[in-house]
Design an enzyme around this catalytic site. Structure first.
Site, mmCIF file in Angstrom:
data_model
loop_
_atom_site.group_PDB
_atom_site.id
_atom_site.type_symbol
_atom_site.label_atom_id
_atom_site.label_comp_id
_atom_site.label_asym_id
_atom_site.label_seq_id
_atom_site.Cartn_x
_atom_site.Cartn_y
_atom_site.Cartn_z
ATOM 1 N N TYR A 177 12.217 5.489 6.169
ATOM 2 C CA TYR A 177 11.133 4.684 6.744
ATOM 3 C C TYR A 177 11.263 3.254 6.248
ATOM 4 O O TYR A 177 11.450 3.018 5.059
ATOM 5 C CB TYR A 177 9.775 5.257 6.327
ATOM 6 C CG TYR A 177 8.588 4.460 6.829
ATOM 7 C CD1 TYR A 177 8.278 4.422 8.192
ATOM 8 C CD2 TYR A 177 7.775 3.748 5.946
ATOM 9 C CE1 TYR A 177 7.194 3.698 8.656
ATOM 10 C CE2 TYR A 177 6.683 3.026 6.409
ATOM 11 C CZ TYR A 177 6.390 3.004 7.764
ATOM 12 O OH TYR A 177 5.313 2.280 8.212
ATOM 13 N N LYS B 24 5.295 -2.787 -2.661
ATOM 14 C CA LYS B 24 4.579 -1.860 -3.531
ATOM 15 C C LYS B 24 4.441 -2.359 -4.985
ATOM 16 O O LYS B 24 3.550 -3.145 -5.266
ATOM 17 C CB LYS B 24 5.200 -0.466 -3.412
ATOM 18 C CG LYS B 24 5.055 0.039 -1.954
ATOM 19 C CD LYS B 24 5.338 1.497 -1.728
ATOM 20 C CE LYS B 24 4.924 1.885 -0.307
ATOM 21 N NZ LYS B 24 5.989 2.146 0.625
ATOM 22 N N ASP C 119 16.562 -1.036 1.172
ATOM 23 C CA ASP C 119 15.108 -1.068 1.237
ATOM 24 C C ASP C 119 14.598 -0.443 -0.064
ATOM 25 O O ASP C 119 14.509 0.773 -0.191
ATOM 26 C CB ASP C 119 14.621 -0.302 2.462
ATOM 27 C CG ASP C 119 13.096 -0.310 2.570
ATOM 28 O OD1 ASP C 119 12.436 -0.719 1.594
ATOM 29 O OD2 ASP C 119 12.581 0.111 3.616
HETATM 30 C C1 LIG Z 1 6.065 1.640 2.152
HETATM 31 C C2 LIG Z 1 7.424 1.348 2.655
HETATM 32 C C3 LIG Z 1 7.686 0.315 3.572
HETATM 33 C C4 LIG Z 1 6.602 -0.442 4.267
HETATM 34 O O1 LIG Z 1 5.793 -1.152 3.398
HETATM 35 P P1 LIG Z 1 4.291 -1.550 3.866
HETATM 36 O O2 LIG Z 1 3.811 -2.397 2.763
HETATM 37 O O3 LIG Z 1 3.571 -0.252 4.042
HETATM 38 O O4 LIG Z 1 4.441 -2.283 5.158
HETATM 39 C C5 LIG Z 1 9.000 0.008 3.850
HETATM 40 N N1 LIG Z 1 10.010 0.690 3.299
HETATM 41 C C6 LIG Z 1 9.802 1.693 2.431
HETATM 42 C C7 LIG Z 1 10.968 2.382 1.813
HETATM 43 C C8 LIG Z 1 8.495 2.074 2.107
HETATM 44 O O5 LIG Z 1 8.295 3.124 1.301
#
Ligand SMILES: *Cc1c(COP(=O)(O)O)cnc(C)c1O
Length: 426
Positions: free
Chosen positions: A144, A267, A239
């Site tokens: 994701y 995060k 990511d």
């Molecule tokens: C949470 C997440 C996102 C998106 O971040 P948001 O702040 O929710 O837009 C993107 N990549 C990964 C791996 C994530 O866990």
């Protein structure tokens, strides 16, 4: 436990808010029942609207590595907010956080702050296309990367096929440029490169997956991905929105010894406030506006309160923090495995550092189809069994549990006792 107040609030929310929530997973659709409204958090604990105290393994989806309302983080955030919560102008906490990130994440020489992980990956994609002057991206099934259109592509029927839109409202013409391959499968990536020739701008990957439950990379997989990107002139985007500062001070790239071209963060670096960031070597970041031609902006980007909170968190993370996270999380992994064994329930616990998930299956879980093959109805019953014993897990079997530095060995012992009960009730 009684949840009547949460239930009432949720039915009110369902009238005023789309789906009653601000983000879909919060609606508990994967586990059934109504979501809890959370009123307060402190350390490893949260309290819901009915006054129930729960041991929290969601920790704002991994953002809260020091737990809820850490006093140092609160003090820095309060100090910042008292001095004005936003200026839309350069500020010192933003500079200090940028310097700290550049110092700790080896592939990042320059960084740009945004307001969410979604913005970070979306901007990294734009940047990779500008840098390579190519259009396609390759992503991995079950990873994701936020909700930008280009990433909302499902896998087609064959391996290495063009993506099909995974959401209404996303154009086929957008996902035509997104190629999806299975995780931990370097041969599929190789064939995707073969069939898409010199058109691939970037490969984006969660170096440890957190979003199909935890799935670690097989030995050598990330190296193969890196090698294939190099051979084919595509950029490698890590990511690290979850793994950055979660699996160690230098993120997954330090842990696995890989230097990606672009890194996305989020995060943890916001200390519980809305933040994202992307960074790369100078040559690549030089393309970003105003230095270069890639436009990307944000009214609240580099917000001083979020920056101060993030800085407070990063300043408190050191080798000892990660040693403790490892010890407590390893104990949780072992305890869950043993408790399941004693109850005669087949589970697989996948764990990297303080991110962990438990799949109800007798088989290993190394990609999305294996993750989805685990028994979700057992997870659903286990989830409610745990809530009733005062333990709050992510409300889906395809999400990561997060341990914070506030969680103690004693908390883990209580969790394992609860799990032993929950297994018996399956
Ligand atoms: C949470 C997440 C996102 C998106 O971040 P948001 O702040 O929710 O837009 C993107 N990549 C990964 C791996 C994530 O866990």
């Amino acid at each position: 436990m009684r949840f009547s107040k949460s239930k009432k609030l949720y039915s009110r929310a369902a009238r005023a808010m789309a789906g009653g929530v601000s983000s879909p997973v919060r609606a508990f659709k994967a586990v059934g029942g109504d979501p809890l409204f959370i009123r307060r958090g402190s350390g490893q604990w949260i309290w819901d609207a009915d006054g129930n105290r729960l041991l929290d393994y969601v920790c704002s989806w991994g953002a809260l590595i020091l737990g809820h309302a850490n006093p140092c983080v609160v003090a820095e955030a309060v100090k910042a907010v008292k001095s004005g919560s936003s200026f839309g102008a350069p500020n010192v906490p933003e500079l200090m956080l940028a310097e700290k990130i550049c110092e700790r994440i080896r592939s990042i020489e320059k960084v740009r702050f945004v307001n969410s992980g979604t913005e970070a990956t979306m901007s990294a994609l734009r940047l990779s296309r500008a840098y390579t002057k190519r259009r396609k991206i390759i992503k991995f099934e079950g990873c994701y990367h936020g909700h930008a259109d280009a990433f909302l592509a499902g896998a087609g029927s064959g391996l290495a096929t063009l993506g099909i839109p995974a959401s209404r409202g996303v154009l086929q013409s957008t996902t035509n440029d997104t190629v999806t391959v299975p995780y931990n499968d370097a041969r599929s990536l190789e064939s995707a490169f073969k069939s898409n020739g010199g058109e691939v701008a970037a490969v984006i990957i969660e170096p440890v997956v957190g979003n199909m439950g935890v799935v670690p990379p097989n030995r050598g997989f990330l190296n193969e991905v890196h090698g294939l990107c190099k051979e084919n002139g595509a950029l490698l985007i890590f990511d690290e929105v979850i793994t950055g500062f979660r699996v160690g001070v230098g993120g997954a790239q330090k842990l696995y010894g890989i230097k990606p071209d672009i890194t996305c963060l989020g995060k943890i670096i916001g200390g519980g406030f809305p933040v994202g960031a992307y960074g790369a070597r100078k040559e690549i970041m030089g393309l970003v506006s105003p230095e270069g031609p890639v436009y990307q902006a944000g009214t609240l980007s580099g917000n001083p309160v979020a920056m101060a909170a993030g800085l407070a968190v990063l300043s408190r993370l050191n080798a000892a923090t990660y040693r403790k996270l490892e010890r407590v999380s390893a104990m949780l992994e072992q305890g869950l495995t043993d408790a399941a064994g004693s109850a005669g329930v087949q589970v697989r616990v996948n764990r990297v550092g303080s991110m962990l998930s438990m799949f109800f299956t007798g088989n290993g879980v190394t990609n999305f189809s294996e993750a989805k093959a685990a028994d979700q109805s057992s997870f659903r019953r286990f989830f409610w069994g745990m809530i009733n014993c005062g333990v709050y897990l992510p409300p889906s079997g395809l999400e990561s549990w997060f341990v914070s530095s506030a969680h103690s060995e004693d908390d883990v012992r209580k969790t394992i006792e609860a799990a032993a009960d929950a297994f018996k009730g399956l």
